[in-house]
Design a protein around this motif. Sequence first.
Motif, PDB file in Angstrom:
ATOM      1  N   ARG A  52      81.386  -9.565 -12.442  1.00  0.00           N
ATOM      2  CA  ARG A  52      80.023  -9.558 -11.913  1.00  0.00           C
ATOM      3  C   ARG A  52      79.917 -10.429 -10.660  1.00  0.00           C
ATOM      4  O   ARG A  52      79.227 -10.062  -9.693  1.00  0.00           O
ATOM      5  N   GLU A 107      81.790  -8.566  -7.703  1.00  0.00           N
ATOM      6  CA  GLU A 107      81.020  -7.440  -7.171  1.00  0.00           C
ATOM      7  C   GLU A 107      79.799  -7.909  -6.390  1.00  0.00           C
ATOM      8  O   GLU A 107      79.449  -7.318  -5.361  1.00  0.00           O
ATOM      9  N   ALA A 108      79.148  -8.965  -6.880  1.00  0.00           N
ATOM     10  CA  ALA A 108      77.964  -9.472  -6.180  1.00  0.00           C
ATOM     11  C   ALA A 108      78.326 -10.031  -4.819  1.00  0.00           C
ATOM     12  O   ALA A 108      77.485 -10.079  -3.913  1.00  0.00           O
ATOM     13  N   TRP A 147      81.129   3.643  -5.158  1.00  0.00           N
ATOM     14  CA  TRP A 147      81.696   3.114  -6.399  1.00  0.00           C
ATOM     15  C   TRP A 147      82.980   3.862  -6.736  1.00  0.00           C
ATOM     16  O   TRP A 147      82.941   5.049  -7.057  1.00  0.00           O
ATOM     17  N   TRP A 201      76.898   0.019  -2.243  1.00  0.00           N
ATOM     18  CA  TRP A 201      75.906  -0.263  -3.279  1.00  0.00           C
ATOM     19  C   TRP A 201      75.111  -1.515  -2.960  1.00  0.00           C
ATOM     20  O   TRP A 201      75.451  -2.269  -2.061  1.00  0.00           O
ATOM     21  N   THR A 202      74.054  -1.704  -3.717  1.00  0.00           N
ATOM     22  CA  THR A 202      73.233  -2.910  -3.611  1.00  0.00           C
ATOM     23  C   THR A 202      73.177  -3.563  -4.983  1.00  0.00           C
ATOM     24  O   THR A 202      72.831  -2.906  -5.970  1.00  0.00           O
ATOM     25  N   VAL A 203      73.554  -4.822  -5.062  1.00  0.00           N
ATOM     26  CA  VAL A 203      73.528  -5.535  -6.336  1.00  0.00           C
ATOM     27  C   VAL A 203      72.135  -6.100  -6.558  1.00  0.00           C
ATOM     28  O   VAL A 203      71.603  -6.833  -5.721  1.00  0.00           O
ATOM     29  N   ARG A 205      74.956  -1.646 -14.782  1.00  0.00           N
ATOM     30  CA  ARG A 205      74.584  -2.766 -13.924  1.00  0.00           C
ATOM     31  C   ARG A 205      73.067  -2.802 -13.767  1.00  0.00           C
ATOM     32  O   ARG A 205      72.426  -1.752 -13.737  1.00  0.00           O
ATOM     33  N   GLU A 241      70.467  -0.226 -11.727  1.00  0.00           N
ATOM     34  CA  GLU A 241      71.054   1.088 -11.442  1.00  0.00           C
ATOM     35  C   GLU A 241      70.260   2.142 -12.213  1.00  0.00           C
ATOM     36  O   GLU A 241      70.740   2.721 -13.202  1.00  0.00           O
ATOM     37  N   ARG A 282      64.239  -3.763  -7.686  1.00  0.00           N
ATOM     38  CA  ARG A 282      65.110  -4.524  -6.808  1.00  0.00           C
ATOM     39  C   ARG A 282      64.313  -5.508  -5.974  1.00  0.00           C
ATOM     40  O   ARG A 282      64.820  -6.083  -5.040  1.00  0.00           O
TER      41      ARG A 282
END
Length: 497
Positions: free
Chosen positions: A175, A178-179, A284, A339-341, A436, A439, A497
């Motif tokens: 995590r 990825e962030a 992804w 992507w956007t975390v 996640r 998502e 978000r």
Amino acid sequence: MPDWTYHPLRPLAAAVLGVRRSQRAALHGLATLVSLPGGARAVSAVFDHPAVPADLAGRFGASVPVSVARDAIRALPVQGASVIEIGPVEAADLPAVRAALTGRRCEVIGRATTAEVAEQLAPLVDRVIVGDPPDLVRLTEPSIDGALTALADESATVLAPPAVLLEAGPGWFQRVIEARQPTSPAPGLRDAGLDPRRWPAWVWGLIVGLAMTGGGLVAAGITLGPVLLWYDQDFLGMNLSDVDAVNARLAHFLQHDRITMAGGMVAIGILYTGLAWGGIRRGWPWARAAYLISGLIGFPTLLYFLGTGFVEPLHTALAIVLFPMFLLATWRRPAVARWTVAPEGPEPERRRALAGQLLLIVTGIGLFAGGATVSIVGLTGVFVDTDLVFLGTDPAFLDAANPRLAPFIAHDRAGFGGLLMATAASIVLLSLWGWRRGEAWVWWTLAGAATAGFAPALIIHKGIGYTSFEHLFPVYLGVVFSVTALALSNAYLRAGR
């Protein structure tokens, strides 16, 4: 042990084994698995652990006591830890430290209690410290933002102590990684342009998904209308009236098989559309892998006709048209992260979602087993006991009435089994890899696939009076698991978000 088993099952494990023993068992089990030939590669592939970025190598990891150092050094690098601190190390601990370092795959820092111990420890590890040097940051809470802030200092080595890892779970390293991943904006349909030669992979994946959905709706329309098309009648040498003459319930039985398959086609179309738009388009790599694995299960089941002897022209034509597009959709891994975390949310929200994730993975595995069973039955005995009870007949009577009836039904049965396995693979992998916060497309994709897959099956069974609890129990169980899982994960996956 992934987060989706670690957190939901931890209370049960603690009740059976005790808290400390269950923690040690989890770490030791993973360490043992990783130590097997190919184990580390298998764990990384199955749970989609990212490679440690070059700029984090040797400065992002965990701090563990000597008592678990051996298992931690084997297990945690697979999760994303590139450095392990062992300490405090006293003179009596040196033999245990030496044994723990055998075959290590990561950098190791030894935290000695005295200068004398540090001198003896130095030849064994990559770095020796005494006390708390300023460049070493030991986190005090499992906050992703806190870890990112600490890692922003490129001279700092950031370590998660046992308390942080126990609270966060094994997926914490992934995590954080990825962030931290820099991403670009995701493209839209206008960015793809009108020239098919320049279309990116996700456009082809989207077309395949939409075509499967459309094909399922067309199949449902045929099933609710004429039931048998001209090539069906040619193969059987019978029309619908002739089928009714053989057995009054046989046409309804054919309908129930085919409407269930049509629902499955819509379900897998929704899954492929979601994977293409929400996953592959946004860079992804796991979405492409899920799409590829599902398709490699589904497309070869077209060859089931070798066992049944019946080739369905429309099914075959659709597969021939879509297979090249499937290859274009999955030929290469996405090269750019887009992507956007989402920001972290309340921990109870994540814990509930992990329970939902576990339920959906179990549901997908059950569906895969069911699909394999249906395929085997379709290619061998064709009917199960509840089928014959519903029809009020036996295979010998049907075979005597028309020897082609059993192969015809077998084609539908086996084809549905293959479709169910491909759908189940998509569900398992999407649930396994795509969970996640924020998502929402994952939630909507799974909800749409569940609705398309289960609702037509229940409605047609009720409509024709085939309501055997034994026959429908797997469907009921799948509905309960899916609805519960989606409810548990709603706030997490659909978080703003």
